[in-house]
Structures are given as C-alpha cells and as structure tokens.
Design a protein around this motif. Structure first.
Motif, mmCIF file in Angstrom:
data_model
loop_
_atom_site.group_PDB
_atom_site.id
_atom_site.type_symbol
_atom_site.label_atom_id
_atom_site.label_comp_id
_atom_site.label_asym_id
_atom_site.label_seq_id
_atom_site.Cartn_x
_atom_site.Cartn_y
_atom_site.Cartn_z
ATOM 1 N N LYS A 197 0.834 -1.197 0.000
ATOM 2 C CA LYS A 197 0.000 0.000 0.000
ATOM 3 C C LYS A 197 0.873 1.253 0.000
ATOM 4 N N TYR A 198 0.516 2.219 -0.842
ATOM 5 C CA TYR A 198 1.230 3.490 -0.933
ATOM 6 C C TYR A 198 0.942 4.309 0.323
ATOM 7 N N ILE A 199 2.000 4.731 1.047
ATOM 8 C CA ILE A 199 1.855 5.446 2.312
ATOM 9 C C ILE A 199 2.667 6.740 2.279
ATOM 10 N N ARG A 200 2.416 7.589 3.285
ATOM 11 C CA ARG A 200 3.201 8.809 3.442
ATOM 12 C C ARG A 200 4.565 8.462 4.018
ATOM 13 N N GLY A 201 5.619 8.891 3.333
ATOM 14 C CA GLY A 201 6.976 8.644 3.814
ATOM 15 C C GLY A 201 7.839 9.861 3.565
ATOM 16 N N VAL A 202 8.223 10.547 4.625
ATOM 17 C CA VAL A 202 8.938 11.819 4.478
ATOM 18 C C VAL A 202 10.429 11.655 4.739
ATOM 19 N N HIS A 203 10.758 11.143 5.915
ATOM 20 C CA HIS A 203 12.162 11.074 6.313
ATOM 21 C C HIS A 203 12.771 9.735 5.900
ATOM 22 N N PRO A 204 13.983 9.765 5.346
ATOM 23 C CA PRO A 204 14.611 8.552 4.806
ATOM 24 C C PRO A 204 15.263 7.697 5.879
ATOM 25 N N HIS A 205 15.780 6.550 5.434
ATOM 26 C CA HIS A 205 16.411 5.578 6.324
ATOM 27 C C HIS A 205 17.938 5.674 6.266
ATOM 28 N N MET A 206 18.597 4.689 6.860
ATOM 29 C CA MET A 206 20.048 4.713 7.017
ATOM 30 C C MET A 206 20.788 4.836 5.689
ATOM 31 N N GLY A 207 20.315 4.116 4.654
ATOM 32 C CA GLY A 207 21.009 4.150 3.376
ATOM 33 C C GLY A 207 21.160 5.548 2.820
ATOM 34 N N THR A 208 20.109 6.354 2.991
ATOM 35 C CA THR A 208 20.164 7.735 2.501
ATOM 36 C C THR A 208 21.235 8.530 3.229
ATOM 37 N N HIS A 209 21.321 8.366 4.541
ATOM 38 C CA HIS A 209 22.307 9.128 5.310
ATOM 39 C C HIS A 209 23.740 8.705 4.965
ATOM 40 N N ILE A 210 23.936 7.431 4.690
ATOM 41 C CA ILE A 210 25.266 6.974 4.271
ATOM 42 C C ILE A 210 25.615 7.582 2.919
ATOM 43 N N ALA A 211 24.690 7.448 1.959
ATOM 44 C CA ALA A 211 24.942 7.972 0.617
ATOM 45 C C ALA A 211 25.100 9.489 0.631
ATOM 46 N N MET A 212 24.305 10.173 1.475
ATOM 47 C CA MET A 212 24.373 11.627 1.524
ATOM 48 C C MET A 212 25.729 12.101 2.056
ATOM 49 N N SER A 213 26.278 11.378 3.022
ATOM 50 C CA SER A 213 27.596 11.757 3.541
ATOM 51 C C SER A 213 28.648 11.670 2.440
ATOM 52 N N TRP A 214 28.522 10.696 1.537
ATOM 53 C CA TRP A 214 29.461 10.587 0.416
ATOM 54 C C TRP A 214 29.260 11.729 -0.581
ATOM 55 N N VAL A 215 28.008 12.045 -0.878
ATOM 56 C CA VAL A 215 27.720 13.123 -1.829
ATOM 57 C C VAL A 215 28.263 14.450 -1.310
ATOM 58 N N VAL A 216 28.026 14.746 -0.039
ATOM 59 C CA VAL A 216 28.511 16.002 0.538
ATOM 60 C C VAL A 216 30.036 16.010 0.570
ATOM 61 N N ALA A 217 30.652 14.897 0.960
ATOM 62 C CA ALA A 217 32.117 14.819 0.994
ATOM 63 C C ALA A 217 32.704 15.063 -0.390
ATOM 64 N N ASN A 252 31.451 16.719 -2.935
ATOM 65 C CA ASN A 252 31.302 18.111 -3.341
ATOM 66 C C ASN A 252 32.231 19.042 -2.576
ATOM 67 N N LEU A 253 32.455 18.763 -1.300
ATOM 68 C CA LEU A 253 33.390 19.582 -0.525
ATOM 69 C C LEU A 253 34.817 19.414 -1.041
ATOM 70 N N PHE A 254 35.203 18.175 -1.318
ATOM 71 C CA PHE A 254 36.550 17.941 -1.850
ATOM 72 C C PHE A 254 36.703 18.569 -3.235
ATOM 73 N N ASN A 255 35.662 18.489 -4.046
ATOM 74 C CA ASN A 255 35.705 19.105 -5.369
ATOM 75 C C ASN A 255 35.862 20.613 -5.250
ATOM 76 N N LEU A 256 35.196 21.202 -4.271
ATOM 77 C CA LEU A 256 35.308 22.638 -4.028
ATOM 78 C C LEU A 256 36.737 23.012 -3.639
ATOM 79 N N VAL A 257 37.319 22.235 -2.737
ATOM 80 C CA VAL A 257 38.674 22.526 -2.260
ATOM 81 C C VAL A 257 39.700 22.371 -3.372
ATOM 82 N N THR A 258 39.628 21.264 -4.106
ATOM 83 C CA THR A 258 40.626 21.022 -5.154
ATOM 84 C C THR A 258 40.497 22.039 -6.288
ATOM 85 N N THR A 259 39.280 22.455 -6.594
ATOM 86 C CA THR A 259 39.099 23.484 -7.619
ATOM 87 C C THR A 259 39.717 24.796 -7.171
#
Length: 477
Positions: free
Chosen positions: A178-198, A200-207
């Motif tokens: 059943k399709y339900i309301r789901g707003v906040h993500p689970h652990m996988g998102t937080h792991i992947a997001m830490s990599w995405v932010v890292a 972009n920060l490294f790309n900013l520094v090296t540039t």
C-alpha cells in the motif's frame, strides 16, 4: 543508548573525515538544527546568534532544511499566511540567505561560505513537479546570490524514480503493497548523503587550490587564490583577473576594449522581487554598496586597520540577546538539570513549572496543569530590549487539547506586551513554532526598554493541561 544524531549524515561525514585524515580533527562539523523545525527557525537562530557559547563562528554553513521545508506542516503554515508552498519557500530562503551573507560586524564576522543541501525525496506531495519546488528554489537562489548548492536528490533521483518501492536512497513509500506517506529517509540515505557532501566539498577545495595564487606582500602573508570573488583594482580599472601563468599567453594588445564591466559592487545584490528590473538593478546594487560600505571591507582593508587575519573569521558570534536558550543547543541543555540551572538565576517565582524530557523532548512544562505560573525578572538590563521570542512546541491529542499560555511583559507598572499562545493543533505530529512579542511602551510611544530598566515576564497556563517551551530569546531587535 546511542544518540539518534549519530546515525545522521553529518555525524557519519564527521567520522569519515576524521578517519580520512588519520585521526586528526582538521574539520569540525556541528549539527545545530532542531527536530521538527525548518528554515524559519534557522532565521531566528542565526539572527539572534542562538548557538552554544563554545561553538566558534563557522567557516562554512550548510542549510539542510529542504525536507522539513517541504513538510506537510510547512505547507499548512504557508496556507495560513495566504501563500503557496512555492511562495513560502522563496521568501524564507531569500531571507535566510541575505541574513547569513550580510556581515554581523565589519572585519570580525565576515559571512561564512553558505551552501544549500537539497536532500528532499519525500512524498509529502504526490505530483512530481510539485516535489521539485524546493530544488527549483535552491537553484534559483544559488544562481542569483552566487552561493553553493549540493543536490543529493538530483544524484539519485533517476534511481528512485525508476523503482519507487526502494527505500535505500529515499523514504519508504510502500508498506504491505500500500502506498503510504513517507517523508524522512532511512540509514542508506544518510550513508549515501555523507558521500555526496564529501565529494562536493573535496571538489570545491581542489578546484580552489588549482586557481592561481595572488601575489603576497611578504612571506608571512596568507596565500590567497584568484577567483571571481577576489576583486583587484588596478589604477581604478578592473583587470578582470587575467594572469599569464600556467601556460596562458600574455595579452598582446595594449589598447583596452571598451564596454567592459566596472568592478562589481561590494555586498550582495538587491532582493530578488517581481519589481526588480534590469534597468535599475545596477544602480540599486551600487547605492546599497555605498550606503553600507563599512560592512563590506576587504580582508586587506581589515588587516590595515590592525585586525589579525586569524581573528577576522573566527570571533564568536555577537550576542544581541539579554537572555536566550534553546534545548539541546548548549552543552548542558540536553537534560532537565541543565535547563533548571539556566532559568534559576532569573526565576523569581514558580508555581508548578519544571524541566521535563518526555519522549526524549526536553522542555519547560507546567507539571501542575491549569493555573501553573512562573515569573522571570531581569534587573537593570545592560542593553536595550525590543523583542521576545518563544520557541514552543505544538502537538495534538487529548493531552494537548485546549492548551494555551498567557504571557505578559512588564517594566515597573507599565505593561509592554501581552499574548495568549496556543499550544495545540490538529496536525498529527509535534512541531516547533517561533512566537514573537514586540515590547511597546504606550505612555512614551516607544518600542522596547532602554538599558538600566527592569523587565518582568509572567507566564500562566490558562487553557488545557500542558504546554512546552523549548527555547527563549529576549533581544535588542
């Protein structure tokens, strides 16, 4: 048990960076957001410097409120203001950006590098185009104001849309088929997001580090890089930043081409409104730059005035508030004892209020129910006081039905402000609201009280059986 924040992406990123640098804490990440809040609360926190005293002035500030800005509660708040969600996002984002990018004090509080993180992949709105409102606002504002933006949502959007039943990279939208309301993500998102932010920060520094160095006056000067934000003026004419280094050829022609742009005005562009025109934007920007010139001094100008380079960006934030606190923001404000100690010096009477942490949500609550009262008094205040802000939690259900708090502010026999604040709503969630009360002396027809005055604030539960205050700010504006 473990703190729930330990699993969120900032804590994971902090752990990753410490390990990357072999245990050296070269980068210090601090999570300053509160649960159930959005950019509106962030504006209050930055405006009143409601950060812990041991938190240094930040070099980088990341706004990661995108999910809560798109929350159902934010949608209802927009409706209550007769705005669409898009209009509310636009207004709050621009207000926050302009507040952060305007120096709090010349030479001591240069604006931090502001980054926006778009992490919203929830289904608070079912129409795909509507779910992109936050992303579109962030893209517009980052382009106009020249701030950085990182989009975790864009990085994984095609994967999520390809299988909306997955919940590694987004929130869970299906349960038992059943399709339900789901707003906040689970652990996988937080792991992947830490990599995405890292990344972009490294790309900013090296540039940045690949850009040419600016010539320094002495060997002890800090190395700076030439980029679009580093404006150099040569005999009244902007040199456009060109240098014949790293294989670039020297310019052959001595004659300068006409029609080139003047040096960009200092400060930030005018507010982006429907009335702002191409015809007048340059004049408005330059007029504001001249009017607020003392705020926009360059680092060399600050150094010439005797400010130390290391202190320019790292002073603690100025404190515009006579008294302020926000639960879980200061080192000892995560337990009832810490909150009791914070209020004790100014608590002159108390009948039925206490610090409690029900459901792990600390706050100041009327434990004796209806009629519970307390008074805060500030003698001979050392600064003007014009505004009081209360961070209060609104909730739902039988326990919260009819919840209402009466607040009055007095200076001597003069009533300066009175309000009755509602503590319940019909949303099936708990949410933090910022309630502002302006002090006004009707006898003298003036706002607030001057230094040397006394201030007394009384609180009484006049409706329902409970209420919760999660923060206070009694300030000069």
């Amino acid at each position: 048990g473990p703190n729930r924040r330990d699993g969120a992406w900032p804590a994971r990123l902090n752990h990753f960076l410490i390990n990357l640098f072999h245990g050296m804490e070269l980068i210090n990440l601090q999570t300053m957001a509160l649960g159930g809040t959005n950019t509106e609360t962030a504006i209050t926190m930055w405006d009143y410097s409601l950060l812990a005293g041991d938190i240094p002035y930040p070099d980088i500030l990341i706004n990661a409120y995108a999910t809560n800005d798109m929350h159902w509660n934010s949608m209802q708040d927009a409706i209550a203001r007769n705005q669409t969600l898009e209009q509310s996002l636009y207004k709050l984002s621009q207000e926050f950006i302009r507040m952060v990018m305007t120096p709090k004090k010349s030479c001591r509080h240069a604006p931090p590098m502001l980054l926006y993180l778009d992490d919203y992949l929830g289904n608070e709105q079912n129409e795909v185009l509507t779910t992109l409102a936050s992303s579109q606002t962030i893209n517009l504002m980052s382009s106009y104001y020249g701030i950085g933006s990182i989009s975790y949502a864009d990085a994984v959007r095609d994967v999520v849309y390809g299988d909306t039943k997955e919940w590694w990279l987004s929130s869970q939208w299906y349960e038992g088929g059943k399709y339900i309301r789901g707003v906040h993500p689970h652990m996988g998102t937080h792991i992947a997001m830490s990599w995405v932010v890292a990344f972009n920060l490294f790309n900013l520094v090296t540039t940045y580090c690949s850009l040419p160095e600016i010539e320094t006056q002495s060997a002890t000067d800090t190395i700076r890089r030439l980029h679009a934000g580093t404006e150099r003026n040569n005999k009244g004419e902007w040199d456009y930043g060109y240098q014949s280094i790293n294989g670039l050829p020297p310019l052959q022609a001595a004659k300068k081409l006409g029609g080139g742009p003047r040096e960009k005005p200092r400060g930030i562009p005018p507010p982006l409104t429907r009335d702002l025109s191409l015809e007048h934007i340059s004049d408005e920007w330059r007029e504001d730059s001249v009017e607020n010139a003392p705020l926009w001094k360059t680092i060399p100008e600050c150094l010439a005035e005797g400010h130390f380079d290391d202190a320019i960006d790292h002073d603690s934030l100025p404190k515009p508030c006579l008294f302020s606190w926000v639960v879980n923001m200061e080192r000892f404000l995560d337990k009832p004892k810490g909150l009791n100690n914070k209020l004790k010096p100014y608590l002159t009477s108390n009948s039925g209020w206490s610090a409690e942490a029900d459901n792990n949500k600390l706050g100041w609550v009327p434990s004796s129910g209806l009629g519970s009262k307390f008074t805060l008094e500030f003698k001979k205040v050392a600064q003007p006081v014009h505004m009081m802000t209360w961070m209060i939690m609104r909730s739902y259900g039988e326990k919260w039905d009819g919840s209402k708090l009466k607040v009055e502010a007095w200076s001597g026999e003069k009533l300066l402000a009175r309000d009755e604040i509602v503590g319940f709503h019909d949303k099936k969630t708990s949410e933090t609201y910022n309630i502002k009360m302006k002090l006004f002396d009707q006898e003298s027809d003036s706002i607030g009280i001057p230094p040397g005055s006394d201030l007394k604030v009384t609180f009484e539960l006049v409706g329902g059986t409970t209420f919760k205050i999660s923060g206070m700010a009694i300030c000069d504006h």
